[in-house]
Design a protein around this motif. Structure first.
Motif, PDB file in Angstrom:
ATOM      1  N   ARG A 292       0.830  -1.208   0.000  1.00 61.63           N
ATOM      2  CA  ARG A 292       0.000   0.000   0.000  1.00 61.63           C
ATOM      3  C   ARG A 292       0.865   1.260   0.000  1.00 61.63           C
ATOM      4  N   LEU A 293       1.923   1.259   0.810  1.00 61.27           N
ATOM      5  CA  LEU A 293       2.776   2.440   0.918  1.00 61.27           C
ATOM      6  C   LEU A 293       3.611   2.672  -0.337  1.00 61.27           C
ATOM      7  N   LEU A 294       4.023   1.595  -0.998  1.00 59.54           N
ATOM      8  CA  LEU A 294       4.857   1.733  -2.189  1.00 59.54           C
ATOM      9  C   LEU A 294       4.115   2.391  -3.345  1.00 59.54           C
ATOM     10  N   SER A 295       2.798   2.403  -3.281  1.00 62.37           N
ATOM     11  CA  SER A 295       2.015   3.078  -4.314  1.00 62.37           C
ATOM     12  C   SER A 295       1.957   4.588  -4.098  1.00 62.37           C
ATOM     13  N   LYS A 296       2.472   5.050  -2.930  1.00 66.22           N
ATOM     14  CA  LYS A 296       2.381   6.475  -2.598  1.00 66.22           C
ATOM     15  C   LYS A 296       3.739   7.107  -2.291  1.00 66.22           C
ATOM     16  N   TYR A 297       4.689   6.303  -1.785  1.00 66.23           N
ATOM     17  CA  TYR A 297       5.948   6.862  -1.312  1.00 66.23           C
ATOM     18  C   TYR A 297       7.138   6.173  -1.972  1.00 66.23           C
ATOM     19  N   SER A 298       8.315   6.794  -1.839  1.00 67.20           N
ATOM     20  CA  SER A 298       9.532   6.198  -2.384  1.00 67.20           C
ATOM     21  C   SER A 298       9.953   4.994  -1.547  1.00 67.20           C
ATOM     22  N   ILE A 299      10.831   4.195  -2.097  1.00 66.50           N
ATOM     23  CA  ILE A 299      11.300   2.997  -1.394  1.00 66.50           C
ATOM     24  C   ILE A 299      12.009   3.383  -0.095  1.00 66.50           C
ATOM     25  N   SER A 300      12.819   4.429  -0.132  1.00 65.40           N
ATOM     26  CA  SER A 300      13.529   4.852   1.082  1.00 65.40           C
ATOM     27  C   SER A 300      12.557   5.350   2.145  1.00 65.40           C
ATOM     28  N   GLU A 301      11.518   6.071   1.720  1.00 66.49           N
ATOM     29  CA  GLU A 301      10.514   6.546   2.668  1.00 66.49           C
ATOM     30  C   GLU A 301       9.759   5.387   3.293  1.00 66.49           C
ATOM     31  N   VAL A 302       9.397   4.389   2.498  1.00 69.62           N
ATOM     32  CA  VAL A 302       8.653   3.237   3.010  1.00 69.62           C
ATOM     33  C   VAL A 302       9.508   2.446   3.989  1.00 69.62           C
ATOM     34  N   SER A 303      10.765   2.265   3.662  1.00 73.55           N
ATOM     35  CA  SER A 303      11.643   1.518   4.575  1.00 73.55           C
ATOM     36  C   SER A 303      11.736   2.219   5.918  1.00 73.55           C
ATOM     37  N   ARG A 304      11.787   3.555   5.893  1.00 68.17           N
ATOM     38  CA  ARG A 304      11.841   4.313   7.143  1.00 68.17           C
ATOM     39  C   ARG A 304      10.516   4.228   7.900  1.00 68.17           C
TER      40      ARG A 304
END
Length: 337
Positions: A292-304
């Motif tokens: 769900r998050l990967l559809s809205k944010y960058s990979i680095s943002e999601v990992s954080r």
């Protein structure tokens, strides 16, 4: 051992925190509560955490009666959805019925109903999840919410006829009574707010009817009723992991502490369910949250956001679960669009 786990929605807790901030400016900057928890008002917070924040607020405000003094600043408008569901009612009776009906969807094990005794209506509230001082604090918050609902129809100076509270008296003799403006019976089995039958049959003016919030869509309504049962152990742990991730990667010790269990007790409970803690964490972070998050944010943002120490560690875990990297997953999403 009591294995029941209860929750409060972040949107309701946020209403209290905003009231505290109005009464004691700057207080919220002194407590370690990530803003991300309040981005979705339907987020679930374990009730032991609410108890912990009760103590922190009392400490940071330097006021043992903060839960009483912030009450007049509680506003239904701070929870837009609650405001629409309840305060948009044309008459007080309907508003109270709606309030009682939705209360358990905002906090586990809470119940509210109204009875009539002669010319007096008694609104009654209880939540078996809290104990001792926390039960009193919860009752005072519920009392203020209900008083503010009554004031929506009767004006901001309205006072109930009598209040019953479940706990020992706080403050000096008459101090809380004088502040609220009516008599209080302490050490009761539940919270009650008394008002007259004549006050119940009250309709809103046209101007008042324009003050409620926006309507809910079907998805939002479904999220309101999706409250885990306290005895649904796996679902509850699943939600505690989701809460825990906002403070860093969920660890067994931290999650166990949030539900008042030892790590060994939590592991034994999960073993009976034929699941490991690691499996539940992976399901919550990598299967539920990450796509769900990967559809809205960058990979680095999601990992954080999911508590991983680095983008590389998140990518490795995601690939192990889904057999493709986060970048490959995003590319597949783009192709489908």
């Amino acid at each position: 051992m009591n294995n029941k786990i209860s929750f409060c929605r972040s949107g309701i807790f946020r209403v209290l925190l905003k009231a505290v901030e109005r009464q004691y400016p700057g207080t919220l900057n002194k407590i370690d509560l990530p803003d991300v928890i309040f981005e979705n008002p339907m987020r679930l917070i374990p009730l032991p955490e609410i108890s912990r924040y009760f103590n922190k607020l009392a400490e940071k405000t330097e006021d043992k009666l903060f839960i009483v003094h912030c009450g007049p600043h509680i506003s239904l408008h701070d929870c837009n959805h609650l405001n629409y569901l309840i305060a948009s009612s044309n008459d007080l009776f309907t508003a109270i019925m709606r309030f009682n009906a939705v209360l358990s969807t905002f906090q586990s094990n809470s119940e509210a109903f109204m009875i009539r005794s002669g010319s007096i209506n008694k609104w009654r509230y209880n939540d078996i999840s809290f104990r001792d001082k926390d039960r009193l604090f919860d009752g005072i918050i519920a009392m203020w919410f209900f008083i503010q609902l009554l004031r929506t129809f009767h004006g901001k100076e309205y006072l109930p006829r009598r209040i019953l509270l479940p706990g020992n008296q706080i403050g000096k003799d008459g101090e809380v009574e004088n502040f609220i403006g009516c008599s209080i019976d302490w050490n009761q089995k539940e919270t009650q707010v008394w008002f007259t039958y004549d006050e119940l049959v009250k309709r809103k003016s046209y101007v008042q009817q324009q003050l409620f919030g926006s309507k809910l869509d079907h998805q939002e309504i479904l999220s309101y009723i999706d409250m885990p049962l306290s005895n649904d152990f796996l679902r509850c742990i699943y939600e505690v992991i989701n809460y825990s991730k906002d403070f860093g990667f969920p660890k067994l010790e931290n999650v166990a502490k949030l539900i008042n269990l030892s790590p060994q007790q939590l592991q034994r409970r999960l073993k009976k369910e034929h699941l490991s803690f690691t499996e539940l964490v992976n399901h919550q972070l990598l299967c539920n949250q990450a796509p769900r998050l990967l559809s809205k944010y960058s990979i680095s943002e999601v990992s954080r956001m999911l508590g991983y120490q680095s983008e590389q560690s998140f990518t490795k875990a995601f690939r192990r679960m889904h057999k493709l990297t986060p970048r490959q997953y995003i590319n597949e999403l783009i192709e489908r669009w």
